[in-house]
Design a protein around this motif. Structure first.
Motif, PDB file in Angstrom:
ATOM      1  N   GLU A 124       0.848  -1.178   0.000  1.00 13.80           N
ATOM      2  CA  GLU A 124       0.000   0.000   0.000  1.00 13.80           C
ATOM      3  C   GLU A 124       0.889   1.235   0.000  1.00 13.80           C
ATOM      4  OE1 GLU A 124      -2.675  -0.116   3.281  1.00 13.80           O
ATOM      5  OE2 GLU A 124      -3.840  -1.802   2.481  1.00 13.80           O
ATOM      6  N   PRO A 126       2.605   4.529   0.794  1.00 15.72           N
ATOM      7  CA  PRO A 126       2.628   5.496   1.904  1.00 15.72           C
ATOM      8  C   PRO A 126       2.122   6.853   1.407  1.00 15.72           C
ATOM      9  CG  PRO A 126       4.722   4.333   1.702  1.00 15.72           C
ATOM     10  CD  PRO A 126       3.943   4.015   0.470  1.00 15.72           C
ATOM     11  N   GLU A 127       1.689   7.676   2.332  1.00 11.96           N
ATOM     12  CA  GLU A 127       1.029   8.937   1.971  1.00 11.96           C
ATOM     13  C   GLU A 127       1.894   9.819   1.076  1.00 11.96           C
ATOM     14  OE1 GLU A 127      -1.190  12.748   4.146  1.00 11.96           O
ATOM     15  OE2 GLU A 127      -0.569  10.995   5.313  1.00 11.96           O
ATOM     16  N   ALA A 130       2.425   8.227  -2.354  1.00 17.33           N
ATOM     17  CA  ALA A 130       1.166   8.245  -3.102  1.00 17.33           C
ATOM     18  C   ALA A 130       0.892   9.619  -3.685  1.00 17.33           C
ATOM     19  CB  ALA A 130       0.025   7.821  -2.189  1.00 17.33           C
ATOM     20  N   SER A 136      -4.134   7.716  -4.614  1.00 12.09           N
ATOM     21  CA  SER A 136      -4.614   7.835  -3.242  1.00 12.09           C
ATOM     22  C   SER A 136      -3.725   7.037  -2.303  1.00 12.09           C
ATOM     23  CB  SER A 136      -6.053   7.324  -3.132  1.00 12.09           C
ATOM     24  OG  SER A 136      -6.912   8.055  -3.981  1.00 12.09           O
ATOM     25  N   ALA A 137      -3.545   7.528  -1.075  1.00 11.09           N
ATOM     26  CA  ALA A 137      -2.783   6.787  -0.066  1.00 11.09           C
ATOM     27  C   ALA A 137      -3.418   5.427   0.139  1.00 11.09           C
ATOM     28  CB  ALA A 137      -2.741   7.564   1.240  1.00 11.09           C
ATOM     29  N   GLY A 138      -2.595   4.392   0.202  1.00  8.10           N
ATOM     30  CA  GLY A 138      -3.104   3.035   0.369  1.00  8.10           C
ATOM     31  C   GLY A 138      -3.324   2.299  -0.934  1.00  8.10           C
ATOM     32  N   THR A 139      -3.221   2.995  -2.062  1.00  3.89           N
ATOM     33  CA  THR A 139      -3.335   2.345  -3.370  1.00  3.89           C
ATOM     34  C   THR A 139      -2.203   1.333  -3.542  1.00  3.89           C
ATOM     35  OG1 THR A 139      -4.368   4.289  -4.372  1.00  3.89           O
ATOM     36  CG2 THR A 139      -3.309   2.736  -5.873  1.00  3.89           C
ATOM     37  N   GLN A 140      -2.514   0.203  -4.153  1.00  6.71           N
ATOM     38  CA  GLN A 140      -1.477  -0.807  -4.352  1.00  6.71           C
ATOM     39  C   GLN A 140      -0.444  -0.334  -5.361  1.00  6.71           C
ATOM     40  OE1 GLN A 140      -2.138  -5.236  -4.593  1.00  6.71           O
ATOM     41  NE2 GLN A 140      -1.583  -4.912  -6.727  1.00  6.71           N
TER      42      GLN A 140
END
Length: 259
Positions: A124, A126-127, A130, A136-140
């Motif tokens: 995922e 990191p902010e 990303a 978006s933060a958390g996007t693979q």
């Protein structure tokens, strides 16, 4: 702290002692692998208290030139600097010649380089990464984490974050060895031609885990560098989050004077 004639502050004695020890190291009087004289030896040599010597050694350790070994004292490091040329290390000719950036700059300095791959796989984002990638933060994303060695000494950690839609059809990017020229060569082969690389640097002290990973003394200076690899289409296709031992690198930038 003392005051010199005319109201100017004098240099504290422990700073003078620290500077002398550092100069002995840089001048080769104390060679790599040599032990720094013990506290009692330095007390006798300089005619000062143990407290003054301990303050001096704090300054010496902060220089990054020595490491402290429990029960043994301080030893001079064998960590000659690598010149880090931002204007040269990402040249396309290096990639076409089969050399990734780190290996290219190490070869120029006459160093023996090694790269250890710690992790390759989905993660995922990191902010910060990303945001730079425009997702978006958390996007693979695909993460590639490496530990770099110079002459057998760990000097740098780096984690690359790459958009999943860019890498999913480039199997070499999931391999420990992506092939000659590194990941940038593979990206360009698949149509992602680079226009520029943008680097942001910040100097700070190493956290405990970071110091351990890079074989540094606690609190030693490091350089945190974040790089964006931008294509001719204006897209960031890689964010590389790097931590470097500050005593191991010299940064050289060429800045055009004309528009």
């Amino acid at each position: 702290m003392g005051t010199a004639v005319g109201g100017e502050r004098s240099v504290p004695r422990y700073v003078q002692i620290a500077e002398e020890i550092v100069q002995q190291i840089r001048g080769g009087v104390l060679a790599p692998g040599d032990m720094v004289p013990s506290e009692s030896e330095l007390v006798d040599r300089y005619g000062v208290s143990g407290g003054t010597i301990r303050k001096a050694m704090v300054e010496v350790r902060a220089s990054g030139l020595v490491e402290t070994r429990h029960g043994k004292g301080s030893i001079v490091k064998d960590r000659p600097p690598v010149r880090h040329r931002s204007s040269d290390r990402f040249r396309r000719s290096h990639r076409q010649g089969g050399k990734a950036a780190y290996l290219a700059e190490s070869a120029q300095s006459g160093a023996e380089a090694k790269v250890s791959v710690l992790y390759i796989g989905p993660m995922e984002a990191p902010e910060d990464a990303a945001e730079r990638l425009g997702v978006s933060a958390g996007t693979q994303v695909l993460a590639r984490r490496r530990l770099y060695f110079r002459n057998g000494t760990p000097v740098e950690t780096a984690t690359s974050y790459l958009p999943w839609d860019v890498v999913k059809d480039i199997p070499e990017l999931f391999a420990e060895n992506p092939g000659g020229g590194g990941i940038y060569a593979r990206l360009e082969e698949h149509g992602h031609e680079f226009a520029e690389f943008v680097e942001t640097l910040q100097a700070r002290s190493a956290a405990k885990a970071e110091a351990s990973e890079l074989a540094l003394s606690p609190g030693a200076p490091v350089v945190h560098l974040v790089r964006e690899a931008r294509t001719t289409e204006g897209r960031v296709v890689e964010v590389c989050d790097t931590l470097m031992a500050a005593d191991q690198f010299v940064f050289e930038y060429r800045i055009p004077a004309a528009d």
